[in-house]
Motif scaffolding. Structure first.
Motif, mmCIF file in Angstrom:
data_model
loop_
_atom_site.group_PDB
_atom_site.id
_atom_site.type_symbol
_atom_site.label_atom_id
_atom_site.label_comp_id
_atom_site.label_asym_id
_atom_site.label_seq_id
_atom_site.Cartn_x
_atom_site.Cartn_y
_atom_site.Cartn_z
ATOM 1 N N ALA A 117 0.786 -1.272 -0.186
ATOM 2 C CA ALA A 117 -0.115 -0.105 -0.260
ATOM 3 C C ALA A 117 0.884 1.368 0.073
ATOM 4 N N ASP A 118 2.039 1.227 0.721
ATOM 5 C CA ASP A 118 2.830 2.235 0.775
ATOM 6 C C ASP A 118 3.480 2.511 -0.567
ATOM 7 N N SER A 119 3.903 1.616 -1.346
ATOM 8 C CA SER A 119 4.170 1.684 -2.804
ATOM 9 C C SER A 119 3.115 2.357 -3.488
ATOM 10 N N ILE A 120 1.938 2.045 -3.491
ATOM 11 C CA ILE A 120 0.880 2.600 -4.263
ATOM 12 C C ILE A 120 0.985 4.203 -4.023
ATOM 13 N N ALA A 121 0.960 4.495 -2.521
ATOM 14 C CA ALA A 121 0.611 5.913 -2.192
ATOM 15 C C ALA A 121 1.921 6.678 -2.518
ATOM 16 N N ASP A 122 2.993 6.221 -2.728
ATOM 17 C CA ASP A 122 4.237 6.888 -3.075
ATOM 18 C C ASP A 122 4.572 6.737 -4.557
ATOM 19 N N THR A 123 4.039 6.018 -5.635
ATOM 20 C CA THR A 123 4.633 5.889 -6.898
ATOM 21 C C THR A 123 4.610 7.189 -7.588
ATOM 22 N N ALA A 124 5.629 7.490 -8.556
ATOM 23 C CA ALA A 124 5.459 8.556 -9.184
ATOM 24 C C ALA A 124 4.890 8.328 -10.507
ATOM 25 N N LEU A 125 4.435 6.919 -10.761
ATOM 26 C CA LEU A 125 3.757 6.609 -11.914
ATOM 27 C C LEU A 125 2.272 7.093 -12.102
ATOM 28 N N LEU A 126 1.828 7.405 -10.945
ATOM 29 C CA LEU A 126 0.503 7.906 -10.948
ATOM 30 C C LEU A 126 -0.304 9.038 -10.267
ATOM 31 N N PRO A 127 -1.066 9.707 -10.586
ATOM 32 C CA PRO A 127 -1.558 11.081 -10.151
ATOM 33 C C PRO A 127 -1.788 10.816 -8.962
ATOM 34 N N PRO A 128 -2.048 11.851 -7.907
ATOM 35 C CA PRO A 128 -2.534 11.487 -6.587
ATOM 36 C C PRO A 128 -4.084 10.806 -6.503
ATOM 37 N N THR A 129 -4.960 11.485 -7.539
ATOM 38 C CA THR A 129 -6.334 11.025 -7.362
ATOM 39 C C THR A 129 -6.541 9.558 -7.915
ATOM 40 N N ARG A 130 -5.484 8.871 -8.730
ATOM 41 C CA ARG A 130 -5.354 7.495 -9.242
ATOM 42 C C ARG A 130 -4.800 6.660 -7.854
ATOM 43 N N ARG A 131 -3.914 7.239 -7.090
ATOM 44 C CA ARG A 131 -3.267 6.392 -6.220
ATOM 45 C C ARG A 131 -4.459 6.345 -5.001
ATOM 46 N N LEU A 132 -4.951 7.600 -4.746
ATOM 47 C CA LEU A 132 -5.947 7.504 -3.935
ATOM 48 C C LEU A 132 -7.205 6.629 -4.154
ATOM 49 N N HIS A 133 -7.459 6.422 -5.457
ATOM 50 C CA HIS A 133 -8.400 5.370 -5.837
ATOM 51 C C HIS A 133 -8.208 3.972 -5.223
ATOM 52 N N TRP A 134 -6.943 3.371 -5.688
ATOM 53 C CA TRP A 134 -6.165 2.340 -5.206
ATOM 54 C C TRP A 134 -6.194 1.996 -3.748
ATOM 55 N N ILE A 135 -5.682 3.191 -3.042
ATOM 56 C CA ILE A 135 -5.407 3.151 -1.560
ATOM 57 C C ILE A 135 -7.032 2.852 -1.109
ATOM 58 N N GLN A 136 -8.026 3.510 -1.288
ATOM 59 C CA GLN A 136 -9.307 3.426 -1.016
ATOM 60 C C GLN A 136 -9.908 2.004 -1.416
ATOM 61 N N ARG A 137 -9.567 1.181 -2.317
ATOM 62 C CA ARG A 137 -9.669 -0.022 -2.911
ATOM 63 C C ARG A 137 -9.179 -1.126 -2.248
ATOM 64 N N PHE A 138 -7.976 -0.772 -1.523
ATOM 65 C CA PHE A 138 -7.016 -1.699 -1.307
ATOM 66 C C PHE A 138 -7.646 -2.903 -0.287
ATOM 67 N N ALA A 139 -8.229 -2.606 1.085
ATOM 68 C CA ALA A 139 -8.770 -3.622 2.074
ATOM 69 C C ALA A 139 -9.559 -4.406 1.229
ATOM 70 N N GLN A 140 -10.508 -4.047 0.256
ATOM 71 C CA GLN A 140 -11.500 -4.636 -0.284
ATOM 72 C C GLN A 140 -10.690 -5.719 -1.335
ATOM 73 N N MET A 141 -9.677 -5.298 -1.962
ATOM 74 C CA MET A 141 -8.978 -6.139 -2.682
ATOM 75 C C MET A 141 -8.515 -7.553 -2.061
ATOM 76 N N ILE A 142 -8.218 -7.203 -0.778
ATOM 77 C CA ILE A 142 -7.740 -8.245 0.211
ATOM 78 C C ILE A 142 -8.512 -9.273 0.475
#
Length: 334
Positions: A41-66
């Protein structure tokens, strides 16, 4: 735990791996899964490949993905965040998300629950990073507004992992105290470890627009977050730095109670608790005397010799709460 995940844990968790290695296999596996998921999750939040809005999407989805994994969604996430890390082990971790999820599915129900609890908390902290602070390339710096916000952030990013660690231990060995008190002490230790990280990483965080130290405290000392980009302002930042060092040291006092609650018949558990507390105290001491903490060229880090020296001396205190308390207090008094 597969050899591949064990190697990823070893290469991505640094000194924490040395403590986790002291736990019995069942607890070690749960720790490894929880740590790797939070690191992912930390790697998702910090990646330079994605804009913050897209990172936020994945962070908010992360627990559900587990809890409700979908192969297509996993593949999409891996594709979006892989390829930017210069650390080959982190890059391997990014590509092995499905393997982490498979390991999670093998955990017992209570192990899954405490793992999800810590993932939820850490993801909430990362949402703070993505929602409060500006994009890394914006050329702006923003500070947290108040001390309460910084304490909450430490609670999410450090205290919640401390509670996870406490519950993991109390499920494997009988502790000499009410479990809820034990968890509270673990939370305080985790708070301390997080403020150590924030102090140590201050120059790097500033350069991506993040100042965790409260705006109200900076203003009292005639500073703005942008002023902290200039190493010559280190003396003016000193009162803020010393306040949070004292806060961290006060939290580390709970390590004495935590250590004393562990049976002396469990030396590996006691070592796993002693080391992070002692190393955190050492790091706070180095930060306390560092005259140019704001200088990005002067990263504070305790030497490897100190780490292994602590490990070598540990057998002397495993059967004595008094000796551990004295050793830790000698570091906290500096």
């Amino acid at each position: 735990m597969t050899p591949q995940l064990n190697e990823l844990l070893k290469q991505t968790s640094r000194s924490l791996y040395l403590s986790a290695r002291q736990l019995p296999p069942a607890a070690r596996d749960t720790f490894a899964v929880a740590y790797l998921l939070c690191r992912y999750a930390d790697s998702i939040a910090d990646t330079a490949l994605l804009p913050p809005t897209r990172r936020l999407h994945w962070i908010q989805r992360f627990a559900q993905m587990i809890t409700h994994p979908q192969a297509q969604e996993q593949t999409q996430l891996v594709q979006e965040i892989s390829g930017a890390s210069e650390n080959k082990y982190e890059e391997q971790l990014l590509k092995n998300f499905p393997l982490c999820l498979q390991a999670f599915e093998k955990l017992l129900p209570w192990q899954k629950q405490i793992t999800l609890d810590v993932v939820h908390a850490v993801c909430e902290g990362m949402e703070t990073d993505l929602q409060v602070f500006p994009p890394e390339t914006a050329g702006e710096i923003r500070a947290l507004p108040s001390a309460d916000e910084l304490e909450k952030y430490c609670r999410l990013m450090g205290g919640a992992p401390g509670v996870f660690w406490s519950k993991l231990i109390s499920h494997t060995v009988p502790v000499k105290i009410k479990e809820t008190d034990f968890w509270t002490w673990g939370q305080a230790i985790g708070d301390a470890l997080q403020i150590v990280n924030i102090l140590r990483d201050l120059p790097r965080d500033l350069r991506i627009g993040r100042c965790y130290f409260p705006e109200e405290e900076l203003q009292k000392n005639g500073l703005t977050a942008a002023d902290l980009l200039h190493p010559e302002n280190s003396p003016r930042f000193e009162p803020v730095k010393q306040y949070w060092i004292r806060w961290g040291r006060q939290k580390l006092q709970y390590a004495k109670l935590f250590y004393g609650a562990l049976p002396k018949t469990q030396p590996t558990h006691r070592a796993a608790v002693a080391w992070p507390a002692l190393w955190a105290a050492d790091t706070l001491n180095k930060i306390a005397v560092e005259p140019a903490l704001l200088d990005p060229g002067r990263r504070v880090k305790i030497p490897r010799a100190r780490i292994y020296g602590t490990m070598c001396l540990t057998p002397l205190i495993l059967l004595s709460n008094t000796l551990f308390n004295t050793w830790l207090q000698s570091k906290l008094n500096k």
